[in-house]
Scaffold this motif. Sequence first.
Motif, PDB file in Angstrom:
ATOM      1  N   LEU A 157       0.830  -1.209   0.000  1.00 49.54           N
ATOM      2  CA  LEU A 157       0.000   0.000   0.000  1.00 49.54           C
ATOM      3  C   LEU A 157       0.863   1.259   0.000  1.00 49.54           C
ATOM      4  CD1 LEU A 157      -2.814  -1.147   2.463  1.00 49.54           C
ATOM      5  CD2 LEU A 157      -2.727  -1.317  -0.036  1.00 49.54           C
ATOM      6  N   ARG A 158       1.595   1.424  -1.079  1.00 48.22           N
ATOM      7  CA  ARG A 158       2.461   2.595  -1.236  1.00 48.22           C
ATOM      8  C   ARG A 158       2.726   2.791  -2.721  1.00 48.22           C
ATOM      9  NH1 ARG A 158       5.452  -1.816  -0.426  1.00 48.22           N
ATOM     10  NH2 ARG A 158       7.279  -2.089  -1.792  1.00 48.22           N
ATOM     11  N   ILE A 159       3.165   3.999  -3.072  1.00 53.08           N
ATOM     12  CA  ILE A 159       3.576   4.293  -4.445  1.00 53.08           C
ATOM     13  C   ILE A 159       5.092   4.233  -4.554  1.00 53.08           C
ATOM     14  CG2 ILE A 159       3.678   6.150  -6.161  1.00 53.08           C
ATOM     15  CD1 ILE A 159       0.827   6.925  -5.206  1.00 53.08           C
ATOM     16  N   HIS A 160       5.799   4.707  -3.534  1.00 49.63           N
ATOM     17  CA  HIS A 160       7.260   4.731  -3.598  1.00 49.63           C
ATOM     18  C   HIS A 160       7.823   3.322  -3.472  1.00 49.63           C
ATOM     19  CE1 HIS A 160       6.693   4.448   0.757  1.00 49.63           C
ATOM     20  NE2 HIS A 160       7.951   4.032   0.827  1.00 49.63           N
ATOM     21  N   ASP A 161       8.934   3.075  -4.149  1.00 50.17           N
ATOM     22  CA  ASP A 161       9.693   1.828  -4.023  1.00 50.17           C
ATOM     23  C   ASP A 161       8.788   0.606  -4.134  1.00 50.17           C
ATOM     24  OD1 ASP A 161      11.702   0.030  -3.647  1.00 50.17           O
ATOM     25  OD2 ASP A 161      12.074   0.524  -1.541  1.00 50.17           O
ATOM     26  N   ASN A 162       8.038   0.531  -5.222  1.00 52.47           N
ATOM     27  CA  ASN A 162       7.091  -0.558  -5.447  1.00 52.47           C
ATOM     28  C   ASN A 162       7.461  -1.225  -6.775  1.00 52.47           C
ATOM     29  OD1 ASN A 162       4.758  -2.052  -6.291  1.00 52.47           O
ATOM     30  ND2 ASN A 162       3.528  -0.870  -4.832  1.00 52.47           N
ATOM     31  N   VAL A 163       7.993  -2.443  -6.703  1.00 52.88           N
ATOM     32  CA  VAL A 163       8.550  -3.098  -7.893  1.00 52.88           C
ATOM     33  C   VAL A 163       7.494  -3.311  -8.971  1.00 52.88           C
ATOM     34  CG1 VAL A 163       9.681  -5.174  -8.770  1.00 52.88           C
ATOM     35  CG2 VAL A 163      10.363  -4.222  -6.560  1.00 52.88           C
ATOM     36  N   GLY A 164       6.360  -3.874  -8.597  1.00 50.98           N
ATOM     37  CA  GLY A 164       5.319  -4.144  -9.580  1.00 50.98           C
ATOM     38  C   GLY A 164       4.735  -2.887 -10.185  1.00 50.98           C
ATOM     39  N   LEU A 165       4.542  -1.879  -9.368  1.00 51.23           N
ATOM     40  CA  LEU A 165       4.004  -0.608  -9.870  1.00 51.23           C
ATOM     41  C   LEU A 165       4.994   0.045 -10.827  1.00 51.23           C
ATOM     42  CD1 LEU A 165       1.849   1.592  -9.902  1.00 51.23           C
ATOM     43  CD2 LEU A 165       2.886   2.542  -7.828  1.00 51.23           C
ATOM     44  N   ALA A 166       6.282   0.004 -10.489  1.00 47.09           N
ATOM     45  CA  ALA A 166       7.297   0.571 -11.376  1.00 47.09           C
ATOM     46  C   ALA A 166       7.282  -0.124 -12.730  1.00 47.09           C
ATOM     47  CB  ALA A 166       8.674   0.454 -10.737  1.00 47.09           C
ATOM     48  N   ALA A 167       7.122  -1.446 -12.728  1.00 42.16           N
ATOM     49  CA  ALA A 167       7.079  -2.199 -13.984  1.00 42.16           C
ATOM     50  C   ALA A 167       5.839  -1.827 -14.798  1.00 42.16           C
ATOM     51  CB  ALA A 167       7.101  -3.695 -13.698  1.00 42.16           C
TER      52      ALA A 167
END
Length: 441
Positions: free
Chosen positions: A12-22
């Motif tokens: 539950l975060r935007i920063h340092d999120n591997v899947g979200l970055a991908a």
Amino acid sequence: MKICLFWHRRDLRIHDNVGLAAALASGLPVLPLFIYDQKILDHLPDKADARLMFIHDEVEKLAAETEKAGGTFLARYGEPLKVLEQLVKDFDVAAVHTNEDYEPYATERDTAVAKLLKKHDVEFHTYKDQVIFAKEEIMTKSGTVPKVFGAYLKAYTAKLTDELLEPAKSKKLFKKEHLQHVSKEKAGARPTLNSMGFERREQDIPPVKLPAESVVRNYHKTRDTPANEHGSTRESLNLRFGTLSVREVMKQAKELNPKLLAEIIWRDFFMMLLWHFPNTATESYDPKMRHIPYRNNEDEFKAWCEGRTGYPLVDAGMRQLNKTGYLPNRVRMTVAGFLTKHLFIDWRWGEKYFADKLLDYDMANNVGNWQWMAGTGAISAPWFRVYSPESQQAQVDPEMKYVKRWVLEVGTAKYPKPIVEHKFARERAVEAIRAARIAAS
């Protein structure tokens, strides 16, 4: 226009999120999503569950941050397969991205999700995010699952480079040009606690931030002093729901305190074990320990739950758990050992009670630690070891500051006498387990 969904779960975060970055780097507009899983929520024992309140508040923060960046955040209540099937009909979805979860229910769910999405020609991408090493990344030299933590820790730290703790660049990509904006009508209203049949409660929740440097530096000195409210980092809740990333927490520990680093690595270890042995969520790992003739006295279990055993450290811990949803590490060990050995009650009863009460409940850690104390796990304390709650209190709370905070009547006539005598309870448990193990041989 084709889009991709990013499905938030234990992240539950935007920063340092591997899947979200991908997902943000995929070239497709990203529509973030959270699903309040009805299959899980239906089993919550309390309609004012503080964990759900925490999740809801964090989801709303994610929604606000997404909208501020120019995108839309979806939130749905229901069964994940049904929700996703409806979303691929409502939107032109090319792919769904999400981070891995290693619990038995999660792995079964994700297998079903992958099958469903394939039927709709939607790609399903999963990423390692909540641990540093997972599944089969750390094995013994002979290629077997490691069951000795010391050897696992040595192999783990040898592979733990600074590069592995670098943050995923999700925040850098979280901009309007990478996000999908849809109308409020099409997005729909996000669920509220009330609309899902729940309500708010007053609860002390640890802040979503890294602990103070002084707390981390002194962790090895203060972790076993429950009277010290700042003796622990209290990061277990944030790691459980991913409001902080394991990389940032571990990086701080790696730089400041090797003991804290080792404790965080226990978390990866237990997740690895649960992934390899999913049956241990409900069954003792050791076959010789699967037919222990536990007493399972319901009145004594109730006394343990309510903190009325006559053992001050045990009672203080259970009262703190009931009031706050939190237990210090050494006290968790003491109350678990007392239930499984002194009262000779099945570890699964205690594991279930913790699952209902702990704010930071994590199945892998909880099951792993309960089986450790019961002597039934893949890695465990010797089954014949029975910790004295009085000795534990003398070590961690000699002045009874912690006990007196939670057990106001201790030392008065109102405080109950011990529910069982230590020496008798120890001999009863050890002899019963020894006989059961011989019978199972």
